[in-house]
Design an enzyme around this catalytic site. Structure first.
Site, PDB file in Angstrom:
ATOM      1  N   TYR A  18       0.857  -1.178   0.154  1.00  0.00           N
ATOM      2  CA  TYR A  18      -0.079   0.086  -0.076  1.00  0.00           C
ATOM      3  C   TYR A  18       0.852   1.255   0.003  1.00  0.00           C
ATOM      4  O   TYR A  18       0.550   2.220  -0.779  1.00  0.00           O
ATOM      5  CB  TYR A  18      -0.975  -0.172   1.048  1.00  0.00           C
ATOM      6  CG  TYR A  18      -1.656   1.308   1.165  1.00  0.00           C
ATOM      7  CD1 TYR A  18      -2.798   1.623   0.434  1.00  0.00           C
ATOM      8  CD2 TYR A  18      -1.357   2.119   2.393  1.00  0.00           C
ATOM      9  CE1 TYR A  18      -3.476   2.752   0.537  1.00  0.00           C
ATOM     10  CE2 TYR A  18      -2.151   3.454   2.430  1.00  0.00           C
ATOM     11  CZ  TYR A  18      -3.253   3.571   1.483  1.00  0.00           C
ATOM     12  OH  TYR A  18      -3.853   4.752   1.695  1.00  0.00           O
TER      13      TYR A  18
ATOM     14  N   GLU B 103     -10.879   5.114   3.907  1.00  0.00           N
ATOM     15  CA  GLU B 103     -10.409   6.301   4.916  1.00  0.00           C
ATOM     16  C   GLU B 103     -11.854   6.213   5.912  1.00  0.00           C
ATOM     17  O   GLU B 103     -11.440   6.205   7.300  1.00  0.00           O
ATOM     18  CB  GLU B 103     -10.207   7.420   4.706  1.00  0.00           C
ATOM     19  CG  GLU B 103      -8.807   7.340   3.749  1.00  0.00           C
ATOM     20  CD  GLU B 103      -7.594   7.027   4.614  1.00  0.00           C
ATOM     21  OE1 GLU B 103      -7.699   6.819   5.910  1.00  0.00           O
ATOM     22  OE2 GLU B 103      -6.574   6.803   4.017  1.00  0.00           O
TER      23      GLU B 103
ATOM     24  N   TRP C  42      -5.083   0.796  10.447  1.00  0.00           N
ATOM     25  CA  TRP C  42      -5.062   0.736   8.953  1.00  0.00           C
ATOM     26  C   TRP C  42      -4.945  -0.926   8.547  1.00  0.00           C
ATOM     27  O   TRP C  42      -5.159  -0.933   7.458  1.00  0.00           O
ATOM     28  CB  TRP C  42      -3.932   1.755   8.441  1.00  0.00           C
ATOM     29  CG  TRP C  42      -4.107   1.800   6.993  1.00  0.00           C
ATOM     30  CD1 TRP C  42      -3.198   1.432   6.156  1.00  0.00           C
ATOM     31  CD2 TRP C  42      -5.057   2.270   6.129  1.00  0.00           C
ATOM     32  NE1 TRP C  42      -3.666   1.514   4.647  1.00  0.00           N
ATOM     33  CE2 TRP C  42      -5.079   2.140   4.759  1.00  0.00           C
ATOM     34  CE3 TRP C  42      -6.466   2.861   6.422  1.00  0.00           C
ATOM     35  CZ2 TRP C  42      -5.924   2.533   3.704  1.00  0.00           C
ATOM     36  CZ3 TRP C  42      -7.285   3.342   5.402  1.00  0.00           C
ATOM     37  CH2 TRP C  42      -6.960   3.190   3.956  1.00  0.00           C
TER      38      TRP C  42
END
Length: 186
Positions: free
Chosen positions: A17, A39, A47
């Site tokens: 990522y 998000e 995350w």
């Protein structure tokens, strides 16, 4: 030896990522929608948790096809709330549908991507980040964008979520100076 931002763990998905997506300028509305959705899912969670569930979210939300997501019904949300492969938060799931609807009913002369990039005059903002301690949670820009998104019908888009989205979509480049992906090194 590869040097990444210090927030990146040893997880291959986190490294991919960071290396392939985070902070790279994105202009495709569907991809921007996916990044915004991710998000919103992250709010209050790690995350890594979001990345672990990303593939399941892509399946659940038709690969973030705006028209298909915008057409989802309350019955679809109820079905998703039983899907253990995703983050089952009703408000976050409903926000995904509402945000797709907001993009599809866009009433601005500029399309969603152009409108968003106009906030930074089409050029990524580069902050001087030495360490994670230098990363702000919000900025005046993220507060302004969040306020404008809410006016357009977007949900679950507070200033911190929007700041993370702006980083993810490359409008803000917060790679640490020591990172191999810092613009100064590319």
């Amino acid at each position: 030896m590869v040097k990444r931002c210090t927030w990146v763990s040893d997880s291959p998905s986190m490294q991919d990522y960071h290396d392939e997506e985070w902070g790279r300028p994105e202009h495709n509305p569907q991809k921007l929608f996916e990044l915004l959705s991710l998000e919103t899912y992250q709010a209050g969670l790690s995350w890594q948790t979001v990345l672990n569930k990303r593939a399941a979210f892509k399946t659940a939300f038709y690969d973030y096809d705006l028209a298909k997501v915008a057409a989802m019904t309350p019955a679809d949300i109820e079905r998703l709330l039983t899907n253990a492969a995703i983050i089952r938060n009703r408000r976050k799931l409903e926000a995904t549908v509402a945000n797709a609807q907001a993009i599809l009913t866009w009433d601005d002369p500029a399309d969603f991507a152009s409108w968003l990039w106009a906030f930074v005059d089409g050029q990524p903002i580069r902050h001087t980040i030495h360490s994670m301690a230098d990363l702000p949670a919000t900025t005046d820009l993220s507060k302004q964008v969040a306020r404008e998104l809410k006016k357009k019908g977007f949900k679950f888009v507070g200033p911190a979520t929007v700041y993370s989205f702006l980083e993810a979509a490359g409008l803000i480049n917060d790679h640490e100076l020591s990172c191999d992906w810092a613009p100064e090194k590319q």
